[in-house]
Scaffold this active site. Structure first.
Site, PDB file in Angstrom:
ATOM      1  CD  GLU A 321      -2.944  -1.118   2.308  1.00 56.50           C
ATOM      2  OE1 GLU A 321      -4.142  -1.047   2.038  1.00 56.50           O
ATOM      3  OE2 GLU A 321      -2.509  -1.193   3.486  1.00 56.50           O
TER       4      GLU A 321
HETATM    5  C1  ACM Z   1      -2.098  -5.438   4.197  1.00 60.78           C
HETATM    6  O1  ACM Z   1      -3.156  -5.905   4.638  1.00 60.78           O
HETATM    7  N1  ACM Z   1      -1.979  -4.146   3.963  1.00 60.78           N
HETATM    8  C2  ACM Z   1      -0.974  -6.295   3.938  1.00 60.78           C
END
Ligand code: ACM
Length: 690
Positions: A321
């Site tokens: 992310e």
């Molecule tokens: C995640 O759940 N951002 C790995």
């Protein structure tokens, strides 16, 4: 949820499972509730009575570790069987336990660790054969599940079991960044992992909210980034050793380049955008600047120091992310990307990943990262953890990476165990891709999970997932699971897990004079799913950090699996299928749920904080009345109000049936949904047939 049910199960653990599995109980043989289901299980003839000491013999390998393993086994056997307190059951006969550990395992605590075992329990005693200490540990976990209670006292069921895991990597991720978990609480989860035969504790030790390990080189970590709660290096070493005793590896995760807000508030000189510690919205976005040489010097020293604390070969460096704008909206970074030919943030991240992987290799480590790291080519040896979906497992495997799958096993979605159990880590992969899958992990992110809630958010659901990872692929019958899981949960509670104890404690804190009506209501309702709870937390986020939010509402107490509701729904099916004897008991349960509403009304008068539960309790009562009317062929006009109750319950369930719904729809009162709806509907559909 409270203590009586534990005792009820303890006295009839195995018989109960048999009755639930078999349609015709008259021919039922008691089968032990084994989780995970062994590869091969053949029941024996006569159980062994458990009255005396355990006499252990070691024809081959014996070690101080194995002695401690056996000591732990004996203590657990005492607690589970109560055999110390059962001399009245007859002559004291020692339990002969021969542990034939045929070899020291050179691969102990690696992915190649030998976990196969063979167990023979018969009139001669117990023979446990394994080709390494891990196999002994797994075999003893199974042996504990053969403890049964008969009219003649505690026994071990006779059996021949041959067992080995399907996947070498069977992990559990616990996020200790969002909410800190003390070492004692983590040790308790390691104990449960051992009983469920999981073998990797993946500790998510840093995130936007905090960085949780003491650093000698960078003390501003514990001063600032830890937000006041962290593990000393001594505590980390002790925790790793505690897990090793149980043949469990600890894989640390220190998430970069994104999810690094906390670290960057302590060391802002390495940030892509200057972090503003006062702005909580930045918690999820702030990233390292991957274009500065100093960033790599900092991370090399930090990762080197952290890597030395964790002996495991694998080191998880995050990579998930990353917000591209963190880089493209910094003019200097944008200019760098242009000058060096990085077309987009993904390409820049791949260069970052490659450098981190090389750094870790110098420290003797294999880098592991979330599936985003494989979106642009990175060294093939990097282990990819697929979390966004199985298609990322497929693409990473196709690119030659070893893969661990956590997609499908996110416990913070608050789905019942059966939902996760349905998912196979490799179902959608080609044969070639399947070979790349080393294993899988359950994951609990703790934005809305406090330390007090941890046990109940992990267990028993993690045990169901553990079976998915350990047992053969064709072990997937949800009815068998739902019959065995409550027994496993009771085993865990008796052996020290705090899911039920903390559930009681939290309820008793809300309603100290009489928590029972609250517990009754929560025993057949569940928390809204698919991040509907987190959605609420994210709205607060802009004002109040997670660490200052209260997580002691009824929805924090209610479990994603309602065993009481599942048993009711199952018994309704059985009753309608012809087991009419169940009718009396079904009616008694419905009467109790209906009448609980009056008790809740009194409780709310005493504790106004429980006010949001009034409509939930009234809805349960309405469903119970519908069930009673259907069961007894109720009077005039009951169907209209029954249909209304069912429609409302469905609307409330639908509001968090998907993540999209959870983010867009209004959630039900108190964030709770009704779990007995299938049973009530079945009764209504059956009309007077019962
Ligand atoms: C995640 O759940 N951002 C790995």
């Amino acid at each position: 949820m409270a203590g009586e049910r534990v005792l009820a199960f303890l006295h009839m653990r195995h018989a109960l499972v048999a009755a639930a599995i078999l349609v015709t109980p008259c021919i039922a043989m008691a089968a032990p509730a084994l989780i995970p289901m062994p590869a091969s299980y053949v029941p024996g003839a006569r159980p062994i009575t458990l009255t005396g000491r355990v006499e252990v013999t070691w024809p081959r390998v014996r070690s101080p570790l194995l002695d401690r393993v056996v000591g732990r086994f004996e203590r657990r056997l005492d607690v589970l069987s109560g055999r110390r307190y059962a001399p009245e059951y007859g002559p004291v006969v020692p339990l002969r336990l021969q542990i034939d550990c045929t070899a020291k395992d050179p691969h102990m605590l690696s992915v190649e660790m030998r976990e196969h075992y063979h167990l023979q329990v018969d009139d001669h005693g117990v023979l446990l054969t394994a080709d390494g200490p891990a196999g002994v540990i797994r075999g003893l976990a199974t042996l504990l599940q053969l403890v049964d209670h008969t009219a003649d006292g505690p026994v071990l069921d006779a059996a021949v079991i041959d067992d080995r895991p399907r996947f070498a990597w069977r992990g559990l991720l616990i996020d200790v960044s969002r909410h800190f978990m003390t070492p004692a609480t983590l040790e308790r989860q390691i104990d449960a992992m051992e009983l469920a035969k999981l073998n990797v504790l993946h500790l998510h030790l840093s995130d936007g909210q905090s960085f949780r390990v003491e650093s000698h080189r960078y003390p501003r970590i514990q001063k600032i980034a830890a937000r006041g709660e962290y593990y000393t290096q001594g505590q980390i070493r002790a925790l790793v050793a505690y897990a090793a005793e149980r043949a469990i590896r600890v894989v640390p995760e220190f998430d970069t380049p994104g999810h690094s807000f906390a670290l960057l508030t302590a060391y802002p000189q390495y940030a892509a955008q200057t972090p503003d510690a006062m702005d909580q919205r930045q918690v999820y976005v702030d990233a390292f600047d991957p274009t500065r040489p100093e960033t790599y010097v900092f991370l090399r020293h930090l990762y080197h120091e952290m890597a030395r604390l964790f002996p495991d070969t694998y080191f998880h460096a995050g990579g998930d992310e990353v917000r591209g704008w963190q880089w493209t909206q910094n003019p200097r970074i944008a200019a760098y990307m242009k000058a060096h030919g990085y077309a987009d943030p993904k390409a820049l991240q791949a260069a970052f990943t490659a450098r981190i992987a090389r750094m870790l290799e110098h420290d003797g480590k294999v880098m592991m990262g979330w599936d985003e790291v494989s979106e642009a080519p990175v060294p093939q040896g990097v282990m990819v953890e697929a979390w966004r979906g199985q298609k990322y497992a497929a693409s990473a495997a196709a690119a030659g990476h070893p893969v661990v799958v956590s997609a499908g096993y996110y416990l913070d979605l608050l789905q019942p165990a059966a939902e996760h159990y349905r998912v196979d880590p490799t179902d959608t992969l080609s044969d070639g891709q399947k070979k790349q899958v080393i294993g899988a992990e359950a994951a609990l992110w703790t934005e809305t999970v406090t330390e007090e809630m941890l046990d109940a958010r992990l267990w028993p659901r993690t045990a169901a997932i553990a079976e998915r990872f350990w047992s053969l692929q064709d072990v997937r019958d949800p009815d068998s699971l739902s019959a065995r899981l409550p027994v496993m949960q009771d085993e865990l509670q008796v052996l020290g897990n705090r899911a039920q104890a903390n559930t009681y404690r939290m309820a008793a804190r809300l309603a100290p004079a009489d928590p029972q009506p609250l517990l009754t209501l929560l025993s057949v309702t569940g928390p809204v799913r698919n991040y509907a709870r987190n959605h609420q937390a994210w709205q607060y986020l802009h004002k109040v950090p997670i660490t200052q939010q209260q997580f002691d509402t009824p929805a924090d107490i209610a479990a994603p699996d309602s065993f009481a509701a599942q048993a009711f729904n199952r018994d309704v099916r059985a009753c309608l299928a012809g087991q009419h004897a169940l009718k009396t008991d079904l009616r008694a349960r419905l009467v109790a749920w209906r009448d609980n509403d009056a008790a809740m009304v009194r409780l709310v008068a005493q504790y106004p904080v429980l006010q949001p539960l009034l409509p939930v309790s009234a809805e349960l009562a309405a469903l119970a009345r519908a069930g009673l009317a259907a069961l007894d062929g109720g009077g005039h006009g009951w169907r209209d109000s029954a249909r209304h109750a069912i429609t409302l319950a469905h609307q409330q369930i639908d509001a968090s049936a998907t993540t999209k719904a959870a983010h867009t729809m209004a959630q039900p009162p108190a964030d709770l949904v009704q779990e007995i709806v299938p049973g009530i509907e079945a009764l209504m559909a059956s009309g007077r047939k019962t």
